[in-house]
Scaffold this motif. Sequence first.
Motif, mmCIF file in Angstrom:
data_model
loop_
_atom_site.group_PDB
_atom_site.id
_atom_site.type_symbol
_atom_site.label_atom_id
_atom_site.label_comp_id
_atom_site.label_asym_id
_atom_site.label_seq_id
_atom_site.Cartn_x
_atom_site.Cartn_y
_atom_site.Cartn_z
ATOM 1 N N TYR A 134 2.390 -88.634 9.602
ATOM 2 C CA TYR A 134 1.672 -87.575 9.221
ATOM 3 C C TYR A 134 0.609 -87.725 7.752
ATOM 4 C CZ TYR A 134 4.406 -84.198 12.223
ATOM 5 O OH TYR A 134 4.896 -83.380 13.179
ATOM 6 N N PHE A 135 1.266 -88.365 6.890
ATOM 7 C CA PHE A 135 0.449 -88.804 5.737
ATOM 8 C C PHE A 135 -0.664 -89.613 6.208
ATOM 9 C CE2 PHE A 135 4.469 -88.712 2.863
ATOM 10 C CZ PHE A 135 4.162 -87.466 2.320
ATOM 11 N N SER A 136 -0.756 -90.495 7.092
ATOM 12 C CA SER A 136 -1.806 -91.316 7.356
ATOM 13 C C SER A 136 -2.969 -90.427 8.234
ATOM 14 C CB SER A 136 -1.325 -92.213 8.474
ATOM 15 O OG SER A 136 -0.543 -93.166 7.820
ATOM 16 N N LYS A 137 -2.537 -89.684 9.116
ATOM 17 C CA LYS A 137 -3.404 -88.377 9.783
ATOM 18 C C LYS A 137 -4.154 -87.774 8.657
ATOM 19 C CE LYS A 137 -5.473 -86.552 13.108
ATOM 20 N NZ LYS A 137 -6.580 -87.354 13.886
ATOM 21 N N GLY A 138 -3.050 -87.134 7.631
ATOM 22 C CA GLY A 138 -4.005 -86.455 6.569
ATOM 23 C C GLY A 138 -5.060 -87.296 5.997
ATOM 24 N N ILE A 139 -4.703 -88.388 5.507
ATOM 25 C CA ILE A 139 -5.508 -89.253 4.958
ATOM 26 C C ILE A 139 -6.803 -89.552 5.701
ATOM 27 C CG2 ILE A 139 -5.959 -91.720 4.165
ATOM 28 C CD1 ILE A 139 -2.894 -91.826 3.278
ATOM 29 N N GLU A 140 -6.641 -90.011 7.207
ATOM 30 C CA GLU A 140 -7.863 -89.828 7.957
ATOM 31 C C GLU A 140 -8.671 -88.780 7.757
ATOM 32 O OE1 GLU A 140 -8.700 -89.545 12.721
ATOM 33 O OE2 GLU A 140 -6.684 -90.801 11.939
ATOM 34 N N ILE A 141 -8.213 -87.612 7.718
ATOM 35 C CA ILE A 141 -9.001 -86.299 7.663
ATOM 36 C C ILE A 141 -9.753 -86.321 6.198
ATOM 37 C CG2 ILE A 141 -9.060 -83.999 7.593
ATOM 38 C CD1 ILE A 141 -6.719 -84.009 9.727
ATOM 39 N N MET A 142 -9.055 -86.741 5.366
ATOM 40 C CA MET A 142 -9.583 -86.637 4.007
ATOM 41 C C MET A 142 -10.589 -87.715 3.617
ATOM 42 S SD MET A 142 -5.875 -86.621 1.862
ATOM 43 C CE MET A 142 -6.398 -86.494 0.153
ATOM 44 N N LEU A 143 -10.570 -88.713 4.293
ATOM 45 C CA LEU A 143 -11.441 -89.772 4.107
ATOM 46 C C LEU A 143 -12.829 -89.491 4.917
ATOM 47 C CD1 LEU A 143 -9.380 -93.189 4.671
ATOM 48 C CD2 LEU A 143 -10.573 -92.317 2.404
ATOM 49 N N ASN A 144 -12.863 -88.802 6.112
ATOM 50 C CA ASN A 144 -13.900 -88.297 6.543
ATOM 51 C C ASN A 144 -14.537 -87.188 5.949
ATOM 52 O OD1 ASN A 144 -13.587 -89.874 8.920
ATOM 53 N ND2 ASN A 144 -12.447 -88.499 9.968
ATOM 54 N N LEU A 145 -13.563 -86.423 5.205
ATOM 55 C CA LEU A 145 -14.262 -85.169 4.585
ATOM 56 C C LEU A 145 -15.222 -85.920 3.148
ATOM 57 C CD1 LEU A 145 -14.583 -82.187 3.692
ATOM 58 C CD2 LEU A 145 -12.463 -82.316 2.899
ATOM 59 N N PHE A 146 -14.137 -86.757 2.765
ATOM 60 C CA PHE A 146 -14.742 -87.310 1.438
ATOM 61 C C PHE A 146 -16.168 -88.055 1.674
ATOM 62 C CE2 PHE A 146 -14.869 -90.562 -1.956
ATOM 63 C CZ PHE A 146 -14.695 -89.711 -3.150
ATOM 64 N N GLU A 147 -16.219 -88.763 2.757
ATOM 65 C CA GLU A 147 -17.347 -89.317 3.124
ATOM 66 C C GLU A 147 -18.536 -88.252 3.343
ATOM 67 O OE1 GLU A 147 -19.209 -92.322 6.606
ATOM 68 O OE2 GLU A 147 -17.200 -91.841 6.610
ATOM 69 N N LYS A 148 -18.492 -87.036 3.896
ATOM 70 C CA LYS A 148 -19.392 -86.099 4.081
ATOM 71 C C LYS A 148 -19.846 -85.336 2.764
ATOM 72 C CE LYS A 148 -17.650 -84.507 8.742
ATOM 73 N NZ LYS A 148 -17.266 -83.574 9.591
ATOM 74 N N GLN A 149 -18.904 -85.498 1.979
ATOM 75 C CA GLN A 149 -19.178 -84.868 0.494
ATOM 76 C C GLN A 149 -20.132 -85.907 -0.014
ATOM 77 O OE1 GLN A 149 -15.015 -82.263 -0.518
ATOM 78 N NE2 GLN A 149 -15.597 -84.212 -1.656
ATOM 79 N N THR A 150 -19.680 -87.176 -0.106
ATOM 80 C CA THR A 150 -20.565 -88.273 -0.694
ATOM 81 C C THR A 150 -22.070 -88.286 -0.067
ATOM 82 O OG1 THR A 150 -18.566 -89.643 -0.899
ATOM 83 C CG2 THR A 150 -20.455 -90.702 -1.193
ATOM 84 N N GLN A 151 -22.125 -88.033 1.267
ATOM 85 C CA GLN A 151 -23.365 -88.111 1.664
ATOM 86 C C GLN A 151 -24.253 -87.132 1.181
ATOM 87 O OE1 GLN A 151 -22.519 -88.453 5.975
ATOM 88 N NE2 GLN A 151 -22.158 -90.622 6.047
ATOM 89 N N LEU A 152 -23.642 -85.637 1.211
ATOM 90 C CA LEU A 152 -24.317 -84.594 1.001
ATOM 91 C C LEU A 152 -24.530 -84.712 -0.474
ATOM 92 C CD1 LEU A 152 -22.471 -81.996 3.048
ATOM 93 C CD2 LEU A 152 -24.886 -82.832 3.594
ATOM 94 N N ALA A 153 -25.895 -84.379 -1.134
ATOM 95 C CA ALA A 153 -26.137 -84.174 -2.536
ATOM 96 C C ALA A 153 -26.854 -83.182 -2.913
ATOM 97 C CB ALA A 153 -27.041 -85.396 -2.766
ATOM 98 N N GLY A 154 -26.795 -82.743 -4.150
ATOM 99 C CA GLY A 154 -27.656 -81.391 -4.630
ATOM 100 C C GLY A 154 -27.127 -80.252 -4.262
ATOM 101 N N SER A 155 -27.957 -79.348 -3.861
ATOM 102 C CA SER A 155 -27.745 -77.962 -3.265
ATOM 103 C C SER A 155 -26.849 -78.043 -2.026
ATOM 104 C CB SER A 155 -28.813 -77.235 -3.038
ATOM 105 O OG SER A 155 -29.842 -77.751 -2.157
ATOM 106 N N ALA A 156 -27.253 -79.047 -1.158
ATOM 107 C CA ALA A 156 -26.606 -79.444 0.168
ATOM 108 C C ALA A 156 -24.796 -79.445 -0.251
ATOM 109 C CB ALA A 156 -27.142 -80.290 1.005
#
Length: 294
Positions: free
Chosen positions: A137-159
């Motif tokens: 369960y933790f590993s699945k949660g981490i997988e989703i977190m890493l995907n979300l974190f990558e999206k947040q990192t890619q998006l910049a400024g107002s986006a």
Amino acid sequence: MGGQAKRKQTSKPKRKPRASSGVAELSAQERMKLKMQERAKKKTAQKYTSEQLLQKTEECMDNFDFEMAQMFCQRALDLEPTNLKILDMLGNICAELGNMEKAKQVFLKAVELSPEEGHSKYMYLGQIHSGMEAVQYFSKGIEIMLNLFEKQTQLAGSAAAAFSTHGPELTSKDISVAFCSVAEIFFTDLCMEEGAAEKCKEAIEKALYYEPANPEALQLMASYLFSTEKPQEGKEFLMRSVALWLPSLRKDTEPSSGTRYNCKEQKIYKKNEIPPYESRITTAKLLIEVEEYE
């Protein structure tokens, strides 16, 4: 008279099936409470929207009235049975009330509805379960977190700002804490499993990669080093961990004193973040073990 006696005997069994009803087994006060709840439920459904019920739920949670919060949240869920936000909130409330079985059912329902979105339900399920099931369960949660974190990192400024409005922004500290949860399982439930030590170290290293100034991760690395008979290295990590949150040591180990800390470790001095109670207890035991009594 014989006929009358016979009629009396045949009339008694007709009432027996009512005793099997769950409501019949309740006391008069409990039945009245149940009726009032049903009336309130119908009245609430007519009077409030699910969004208004969630606002009331949050107000109750802010006041630590989790029983009332559960009532409002359950009514919101009755209106929107597939609303993931409501399910997450209700599961959280049930966990706070100690009703782990109910919390488990709620979070599993959320997983069924949206298995690839929302990491919090997996983190809660990891806490409720133990052993390899918890790790999964933790590993699945981490997988989703890493995907979300990558999206947040890619998006910049107002986006990025627009993206974050869909929910609380995920931080590197959140990911670090999640990896700490995995490491703790290999320290405890799965410590006798083959390769447990290596998997534990790997999880701790990832926790420190995402948040080098996480006191909990530093303390876990100290514990790992002590268990592998590297006391001096372990002590160094332990003292770095304690220096990040213990006021008396922070005064003695500010960066100006000559102690080397990276940028993230310096920032945490201002936040004065304190690790969880269980982690502090473990830290105290380790300090005694290395004879650091002050």
